[in-house]
Design a protein around this motif. Structure first.
Motif, short mmCIF file in Angstrom:
data_model
loop_
_atom_site.label_atom_id
_atom_site.label_comp_id
_atom_site.label_asym_id
_atom_site.label_seq_id
_atom_site.Cartn_x
_atom_site.Cartn_y
_atom_site.Cartn_z
N GLN A 28 0.83 -1.21 0.00
CA GLN A 28 0.00 0.00 0.00
C GLN A 28 0.86 1.26 0.00
N GLY A 29 1.96 1.24 0.73
CA GLY A 29 2.87 2.39 0.77
C GLY A 29 4.06 2.22 -0.14
N LYS A 30 4.00 1.21 -1.03
CA LYS A 30 5.09 0.92 -1.96
C LYS A 30 6.38 0.59 -1.20
N GLN A 31 6.24 -0.15 -0.10
CA GLN A 31 7.35 -0.63 0.72
C GLN A 31 8.16 0.53 1.32
N SER A 32 7.49 1.62 1.65
CA SER A 32 8.18 2.75 2.26
C SER A 32 8.73 2.38 3.63
N VAL A 33 9.91 2.89 3.95
CA VAL A 33 10.50 2.65 5.27
C VAL A 33 9.68 3.33 6.36
N ARG A 34 8.79 4.23 5.99
CA ARG A 34 8.00 4.96 6.98
C ARG A 34 6.63 4.34 7.23
N THR A 35 6.30 3.27 6.55
CA THR A 35 5.02 2.59 6.78
C THR A 35 5.07 1.83 8.10
N GLN A 36 4.10 2.11 8.97
CA GLN A 36 4.03 1.44 10.27
C GLN A 36 3.30 0.10 10.14
N PRO A 37 3.55 -0.85 11.03
CA PRO A 37 2.94 -2.18 10.92
C PRO A 37 1.41 -2.12 11.03
N CYS A 38 0.77 -3.12 10.44
CA CYS A 38 -0.69 -3.27 10.53
C CYS A 38 -0.97 -4.47 11.45
N THR A 39 -1.49 -4.20 12.63
CA THR A 39 -1.77 -5.25 13.60
C THR A 39 -3.13 -5.02 14.24
#
Length: 678
Positions: A634-645
């Protein structure tokens, strides 16, 4: 630097293996653009285009108006702060009779409105009543009242700049003068714009009597037989090119659009904490250097350097996220001319079918409905006329479609010779003007236009693609409930035999929506009808990588057989400033079929239709790791994407199954729609 690029090639090859076995060959898995700007893109520049300390400033000639746009329009060192040149139209003063008529109708609406038990909502709507009568009696004072309203409700820290007479003040005055502020319109304005003062009213009951010329065929006509021949179709979205991007400016500003010479970090106003790389940053829009690199990479990676794409869909938003005072008509026209010219000269001979984005207008995100009448109905025609002429000039659409675009808010239809009908829409379902007569689901007539075109496609035996910008569903935060509810019913009526696919953009993220029969009341594989693909953005804003997608499309059914997505790691851009040999690298991210279909029994040539996607959501329910995969993409594997839990897992599946804002708001957990929090 060389070692870094080689590592990307190796990593890319691993995720690319599945694509190499696809029927339709692609190019290499990784492409690194040159570090210097390709100066041959333009004949002349206002500055030295090879300098690494500043973004190139090409001299742009508009083929429609034959105007050369001045350097002052995009000079990053002198960004305009107020546009006093363009007209900011106000409604004409009302007669005494009209004032009396509106006074009586609003008193009646207020007396009959049960929401007045809520004092906060009552206060808000009463305030809007004052705004309405002021807008009718003294429209020149409307912008001043809008500023006062902003101040009173603390809507912004820049009330005068945002809602003054040269900004949105004129728009709000028109809306106040025409909206039923004591009824549904007022409730929605108070909910969406005035701090949630009113509770969200329910979606209006939809009456489809007489809406469809014919009932849905029963049985449906037999589906078209796949040809086995695949077409390459490019999906681009949300370029948001920033011609005022200032290399070296603050990339971590504390307000507004960063990488601008006039925006700073207020915690350290005299020091640049994070200098804007020349190829872009996470809180900034697309510099011309990144745009050129992406457009150079796309044909190589897709393997279309010699053939071109069969066609391209562009799902809107060309213009950067400038604040309202920095915008103007010329700025919009310049951006449209610049980007569409780039597409024409870099993507090959295939047509580009483009939709207007909410940022592709001035005032920003506004499109006045024809129902307003008079000059108010035509106040954005300058823009529709311009893009229609550009699309025709680039030889993407015929004159007949250009005429449709002029008449339908830049929406048009093209009946292609191969049996595919492209229908593009202006889907700005949440602009201010849509808050006039909002209880009606189609005040603009755009969905009437869509329905008529789909009926014509059904009668002709064509398949249809719908191309728009603002998505109709997902997490319910974008489109308004009433129009998206009607859109859902239209999709139901003409799916799956007519509508092959739907394409949106707007969120900058890689997302998807599934439409089901009977307004989604039964969520199952055998009721899944259609799919909407949301394309990833070229812009990194906000906290995203840059990306694009290529579809493999059967040439007879126009169904998608596979989809391939590429991305560029924005966190790597600062390291590119120290040298001029290498520019951004775009790497293969994933094949949709390979990423999600390992456990789904599906033929190699079967389409990735709504039924397939429903099976994907069932796999997600059984294995949350698949949601984690989706979340990363969804974020194109951005290092700033936080986990989905936790609740995020359930929410993502629910969003995928929600093709309208109504369904999402009714059924899904809130607050997990975006990965841009960083």
């Amino acid at each position: 630097m060389t070692r870094y690029v080689r590592l990307l090639v190796i990593a890319g090859a691993c995720v690319y293996a599945s694509a190499q076995s696809a029927q339709l060959p692609l190019g290499p898995s990784t492409f690194t653009a040159p570090g210097t700007f390709p100066t041959s893109l333009y004949k002349a520049y206002y500055n030295n285009p090879t300098a690494t300390s500043a973004q190139p400033q090409p001299v742009i000639l508009d083929p429609v108006s034959h105007k050369i746009y001045p350097f002052s329009l995009t000079n990053p060192e002198r960004i305009p702060q107020s546009n006093t040149q363009d007209p900011h139209i106000l409604p004409p003063p009302a007669s005494d009779a009209l004032l009396l008529q509106n006074a009586i109708s609003q008193i009646t609406a207020l007396a009959a409105n049960p929401v007045f038990a809520n004092s906060t909502c009552a206060l808000c709507q009463a305030t809007l009543e004052v705004a309405k009568f002021l807008a009718l009696a003294a429209p020149t004072q409307g912008p001043a009242f809008a500023v006062a309203l902003c101040t009173q409700f603390k809507l912004s820290s820049t009330c005068a700049a945002t809602y003054g007479p040269t900004a949105l003040g004129a728009v709000l005055t028109q809306v106040f003068a025409n909206a039923d502020v004591g009824g549904y319109d007022g409730q929605m304005i108070c909910q969406n714009f005035l701090g949630g003062a009113c509770a969200m009213p329910p979606t209006s009951q939809l009456d489809l009597t007489g809406w469809f010329a014919k009932p849905k065929p029963n049985p449906l006509p037999p589906p078209k037989k796949p040809s086995g021949e695949r077409l390459k179709v490019l999906h681009l979205s949300d370029f948001h090119i920033d011609p005022r991007y200032a290399t070296g400016a603050e990339a971590n500003c504390t307000s507004g659009l960063c990488c601008r010479a006039n925006n700073f970090n207020t915690l350290s106003p005299n020091t640049t904490l994070s200098a804007a790389p020349r190829f872009g940053a996470f809180k900034c829009d697309t510099p011309l250097s990144l745009a050129a690199a992406a457009l150079e990479a796309i044909p190589v990676l897709a393997g279309t350097e010699k053939t071109g794409f069969a066609l391209t869909v562009y799902t809107g938003d060309l213009v950067a996220h400038d604040s309202e005072p920095q915008l103007s008509r010329d700025y919009i026209l310049y951006t449209e001319t610049l980007v569409y010219d780039l597409f024409k000269r870099t993507l090959g001979s295939g047509p580009v079918y483009a939709a207007l984005g909410n940022h592709d207008s001035y005032n920003q995100a506004q499109d006045a409905t024809h129902s307003l009448g008079g000059q108010l109905a035509q106040q954005f025609s300058w823009n529709y006329d311009h893009v229609a002429a550009l699309w025709q000039y680039e030889d993407w659409i015929p004159e007949s479609a250009a005429n449709l675009a002029r008449a339908h808010y830049a929406g048009y239809a093209v009946e292609r010779k191969d049996g595919l009908r492209i229908i593009t829409l202006n889907t700005d379902f949440a602009n201010w003007f849509n808050y006039v007569n909002l209880s009606h689901p189609d005040t603009s007539g755009m969905l009437r236009f869509l329905t008529d075109e789909l009926q014509a496609a059904e009668d002709a035996g064509d398949r249809a693609w719908i191309v728009g910008h603002v998505l109709s569903g997902w997490d319910g935060t974008n489109g308004l409930e009433n129009p998206t509810d009607l859109f859902y019913q239209i999709v139901d009526r003409f799916s799956p035999h007519v509508i092959a696919n739907i394409f949106f953009g707007h969120t900058h993220e890689d997302q998807l929506s599934i439409f089901y029969a009977n307004n989604g009341t039964s969520i199952a594989a055998d009721t899944a009808l259609a799919t909407a693909w949301m394309g990833p953005s070229i812009t990194p804003l906000t906290n995203l990588n840059s990306g694009f997608r290529v579809y493999e499309v059967d040439s007879a059914t126009f169904d998608i057989v596979d989809a391939h997505t590429w991305r560029s790691d924005v966190s790597s851009y600062p390291a590119l400033d120290a040298q001029t040999q290498f520019g951004p690298t775009y790497v293969y991210e994933y094949s949709t079929r390979a990423a999600y279909g390992a456990d789904i029994p599906w033929g190699a040539n079967d389409s990735l239709n709504a039924t397939w996607w429903h099976h994907v959501t069932e796999q997600m329910e059984a294995n949350s790791a698949l949601v984690t995969t989706f979340h990363g993409f969804q974020g194109k594997q951005s290092v700033r994407t936080q986990p989905c839990t936790g609740d995020c897992i359930e929410a993502k599946i629910c969003y995928m199954r929600s093709g309208s804002s109504t369904l999402s708001i009714q059924n899904c957990p809130r607050g997990f729609g975006s990965v841009q929090g960083g």
